[in-house]
Motif scaffolding. Structure first.
Motif, short mmCIF file in Angstrom:
data_model
loop_
_atom_site.label_atom_id
_atom_site.label_comp_id
_atom_site.label_asym_id
_atom_site.label_seq_id
_atom_site.Cartn_x
_atom_site.Cartn_y
_atom_site.Cartn_z
N GLY A 28 0.81 -1.20 0.00
CA GLY A 28 0.00 0.00 0.00
C GLY A 28 0.85 1.26 0.00
O GLY A 28 2.08 1.21 0.13
N LYS A 29 0.15 2.39 -0.11
CA LYS A 29 0.83 3.69 -0.12
C LYS A 29 0.00 4.70 0.67
O LYS A 29 -1.21 4.57 0.78
CB LYS A 29 0.99 4.19 -1.56
N GLY A 30 0.68 5.68 1.20
CA GLY A 30 0.00 6.78 1.85
C GLY A 30 -0.67 6.39 3.16
O GLY A 30 -0.28 5.44 3.84
N SER A 31 -1.73 7.12 3.49
CA SER A 31 -2.39 6.97 4.79
C SER A 31 -3.12 5.65 4.94
O SER A 31 -3.45 5.22 6.05
CB SER A 31 -3.37 8.12 5.01
N LEU A 32 -3.41 4.96 3.83
CA LEU A 32 -4.16 3.69 3.90
C LEU A 32 -3.25 2.46 3.89
O LEU A 32 -3.74 1.33 3.98
CB LEU A 32 -5.13 3.59 2.71
N ALA A 33 -1.95 2.66 3.81
CA ALA A 33 -1.03 1.54 3.59
C ALA A 33 -1.06 0.50 4.71
O ALA A 33 -0.82 -0.69 4.48
CB ALA A 33 0.40 2.07 3.41
N ASP A 34 -1.36 0.91 5.94
CA ASP A 34 -1.37 -0.02 7.07
C ASP A 34 -2.57 -0.97 7.03
O ASP A 34 -2.56 -2.00 7.71
CB ASP A 34 -1.36 0.73 8.39
N GLN A 35 -3.59 -0.61 6.29
CA GLN A 35 -4.77 -1.47 6.18
C GLN A 35 -4.59 -2.46 5.02
O GLN A 35 -3.84 -2.21 4.08
CB GLN A 35 -6.02 -0.63 5.96
N THR A 36 -5.31 -3.59 5.12
CA THR A 36 -5.14 -4.67 4.14
C THR A 36 -6.46 -5.04 3.52
O THR A 36 -7.49 -5.15 4.20
CB THR A 36 -4.54 -5.92 4.83
N LEU A 37 -6.42 -5.27 2.23
CA LEU A 37 -7.51 -5.90 1.50
C LEU A 37 -7.02 -7.26 1.03
O LEU A 37 -5.94 -7.36 0.41
CB LEU A 37 -7.93 -5.06 0.29
N VAL A 38 -7.74 -8.34 1.33
CA VAL A 38 -7.37 -9.69 0.90
C VAL A 38 -8.25 -10.09 -0.29
O VAL A 38 -9.47 -9.95 -0.24
CB VAL A 38 -7.54 -10.71 2.04
N VAL A 39 -7.61 -10.54 -1.35
CA VAL A 39 -8.31 -11.15 -2.48
C VAL A 39 -7.86 -12.61 -2.54
O VAL A 39 -6.66 -12.87 -2.70
CB VAL A 39 -8.01 -10.44 -3.81
N GLY A 40 -8.78 -13.54 -2.36
CA GLY A 40 -8.38 -14.95 -2.23
C GLY A 40 -9.18 -15.91 -3.07
O GLY A 40 -10.29 -15.61 -3.52
N ALA A 41 -8.59 -17.08 -3.26
CA ALA A 41 -9.25 -18.19 -3.95
C ALA A 41 -8.50 -19.46 -3.58
O ALA A 41 -7.27 -19.44 -3.46
CB ALA A 41 -9.21 -17.99 -5.47
#
Length: 687
Positions: A378-391
């Motif tokens: 990630g980048k910027g102020s949101l970098a510490d948060q995570t989005l998982v895309v899985g299969a």
């Protein structure tokens, strides 16, 4: 599960024709094709998404990988392939000690050990011996003791039920202490609404575990389970339908081969190879048909071992052998079943001078397999948060555990389940890497190919318990499972109620792609998103529906629709882009736990129906269709289909959706104040 507009309160009068619905879906599909072609062209222009999807599915569903079972070393080839693809896309693959591989311990239950130690030997009163062997009238069941051999008198204990509530005890009057007990599956009057049990649905006394625990409490040293006629018919019909489906598929390939020019050497060879594979599959399926006709259950059909069932060996015995045994001591199997079902009283008996030896040899095992993880930082102020895309990338291998083709030893390629989802996940990564380059602030996107989903969501649960990035900072999870066989343009999205704004996000993304969305609020269900949702992470699960090839060797590469898979991948990429970049994190919400997994409609009933004041009436009958052949008429009020009461048009569509061509149906209707029961057979729905 109602695919039409139903203003169901009060005076709902929505005319509904299953035949018309097929036509309407066809029109929607035609419109969707135009959208798909446009989007597909766009994808082609931006990096060849369609070709990448094709190559990924083709490899993952290849014969070389033998069905990607966690118990087969080829799962490592699949993991390496996914890791290499992640690196080629531009993801970081060094999150676990410099590698993309998160090692997972996978309990894989029981496997058959020595063939010589799996058998049943019956000594009859006249000294005749019946030998039942593995694959020939006998099947060990994983619900019982794994390694055991027991001998004793043989006792027939009916349905193996003891229930004070129902004033019924199959063990009354027989001595099961030290005996091998033969019991029937299910319970008396299973389809009779007048049964002292439920009659319409199973009570707990029909459960395998309840029967075995009861046998143990009465002193049994082993249990032989005998399948019931209805289940045998269902399994036989199901297998017959699958054989017919593969024969039809073969005919199409033969026709294609005949029309290919001689100079198309590679295409002719590839087509002939497919025909040869189908020939082998059909041969195997015909052997399975014989097993199904005899009623022998598969290793895991009765479930897994529990503390209540692990004390004695448990096995399945063919109905024809059970009949021989019982006939040698009086009444045959069907006669005893009929007597119990008609009187609702036990017909148990000690089989005089008949002894049995039951030997079971199973082995528990734990496999080690890997979740494969690639990260787009990630980048910027949101970098510490995570989005998982899985299969999940595993499947059921050569058969056995998880297979719906009992006894089959053949590659279960799992093209749709879940090579399609794995490919779509990689495709999404391929689209997001360039799209997020110019974004100043976005969440870290973690792409995970989960192992051992087919073993009970083991890989995703392992990750949730051992997260690479803090789970508390995981904003959302997108799951892709069985997304390669879109039909009627119907795309099901689960989890739209798991956080505020998710439903509107999905709707907005779909404006570009034109899917016919079926949205389910719940975040629960039998796929990897559930592991995250239970950990309070909002989820979305994209799914194109169950079909007749699910968990069978016939789930092959050539049945995947890559145009629609491209369109779906593009839509998921749009949804993921929004979840990665929106400043506001989705806020978790509780949802309903009970979820019914949506099935594609493959069967055809042939009626038009309308709904009014809590009843469903037939307003049209397709000439020469199943309903017409069964004797249904315009004006009939549908009261019941099979064991289910029909109150709405949605009830009828749901019932048809959950049945297959060739399934027989019993329908109760009211005609001019007279109740009629009519019978027929569902036919294959035209495309």
């Amino acid at each position: 599960m109602n695919p039409v507009d139903s203003r169901s309160r009060g005076e709902t009068s929505t005319r509904l024709s299953i035949a018309a619905v097929v036509f309407a879906f066809g029109m929607l599909s035609a419109q969707a094709t135009l959208l798909r072609d446009a989007v597909g062209q766009e994808a082609s222009n931006s990096g060849g998404t369609t070709e990448a999807l094709r190559q990924d599915v083709q490899y993952l569903a290849s014969e070389e990988l033998r069905g990607r079972s966690v118990t087969d070393e080829t799962i490592q080839l699949a993991a390496k392939y996914v890791a290499d693809r992640m690196r080629s896309i531009g993801l970081q693959t060094d999150q676990i000690a410099g590698t993309p591989f998160q090692s997972v311990d996978v309990p894989v239950g029981s496997e058959v050990g020595s063939q010589d130690r799996n058998f049943c030997r019956i000594q009859l009163a006249d000294e005749e011996t019946i030998e039942a062997q593995l694959g020939d009238g006998f099947g060990p069941l994983a619900i019982g003791k794994e390694n055991a051999k027991a001998s004793g008198r043989l006792v027939f204990a009916g349905y193996g039920i003891t229930s004070a509530e129902h004033d019924y005890d199959d063990y009354d009057g027989v001595n099961a202490e030290g005996a091998v007990v033969m019991i029937l599956r299910k319970e008396p009057g299973i389809s009779d609404p007048d049964s002292p049990f439920d009659g319409v649905k199973n009570t707990r006394h029909a459960f395998f575990a309840t029967k075995i625990a009861n046998a143990i409490s009465h002193g049994a040293v082993a249990v032989l389970l005998v399948n019931d006629p209805a289940s045998v018919r269902e399994a036989t019909q199901d297998q017959t339908n699958r054989i017919a489906q593969e024969q039809q598929r073969r005919e199409g390939l033969v026709q294609l081969l005949e029309n290919l020019p001689e100079e198309a050497v590679k295409n002719r060879a590839a087509t002939q190879e497919k025909i040869d594979r189908i020939d082998q599959l059909i041969q195997s399926m015909r052997l399975d048909l014989l097993t199904a006709q005899r009623g022998v259950l598969g290793l895991s059909d009765a479930g897994r071992q529990t503390k209540q069932t692990d004390a004695i060996p448990v096995a399945s015995l063919a109905r024809d052998l059970a009949d021989r045994i019982l006939s040698s001591s009086g009444s045959g199997l069907e006669s005893l079943e009929d007597k119990i079902d008609q009187t609702f009283r036990p017909a148990s008996r000690d089989l005089e001078s008949v002894t049995a030896t039951v030997s079971v040899d199973l082995k528990p095992s734990v496999a080690t397999s890997d979740n494969v993880i690639g990260v787009l930082p990630g980048k910027g102020s949101l970098a510490d948060q995570t989005l998982v895309v899985g299969a999940h990338y595993d499947h059921v291998g050569m058969g056995g555990f998880g297979s719906l083709a009992p006894g089959t030893i053949a590659v279960h390629n799992g093209a749709d389940d879940n090579a399609s989802g794995t490919a779509a996940m990689l495709g999404c990564a391929g689209e997001l890497v360039p799209r997020l380059k110019s974004v100043a602030s976005h969440r870290t996107v973690m792409f995970i190919a989960f192992t051992a989903e087919e073993r009970g969501l083991v890989g995703s649960q392992w990750y949730v318990q051992n997260p690479v990035r803090p789970l508390g900072n995981t904003a959302a999870m997108i799951n892709l499972d069985m997304v390669g066989r879109l039909r009627d343009n119907e795309l099901t999205v689960y989890g739209t109620g798991t956080a505020d704004g998710l439903e509107s996000l999905v709707d907005a993304a779909n404006e570009r792609f034109g899917f016919k969305l079926y949205k389910v609020a719940s975040g629960y269900g039998p796929s990897d998103h559930q592991s995250f949702y239970r950990a309070k992470v909002p989820v979305l699960f994209f799914f194109t529906g169950l079909h007749n090839d699910y968990h069978r060797p016939s789930d092959d590469f050539d049945k995947i629709d890559f145009g629609d898979l491209t369109r779906l991948t593009d839509m998921v990429s749009d949804v993921a882009f929004q979840l990665a970049t929106r400043p506001q994190r989705p806020r978790y919400a509780e949802t309903e736990k009970r979820v019914q997994i949506r099935r594609q409609m493959t069967a055809f009933l042939g009626v038009q129906i309308s709904q009014r004041d809590g009843s469903v009436r037939i307003t049209g009958v397709t000439p020469d269709g199943p309903a017409s052949k069964a004797g249904l008429q315009i004006g009939d009020q549908i009261q019941r289909l099979g064991e289910k009461e029909m109150r709405t048009t949605a009830d009828v569509l749901s019932w048809v959706r959950n049945h297959s061509p060739g399934d027989r149906f019993e329908i109760k209707v009211m005609r001019n104040a007279t109740e009629l029961t009519l019978r027929g057979e569902l036919e294959k729905r035209s495309n």
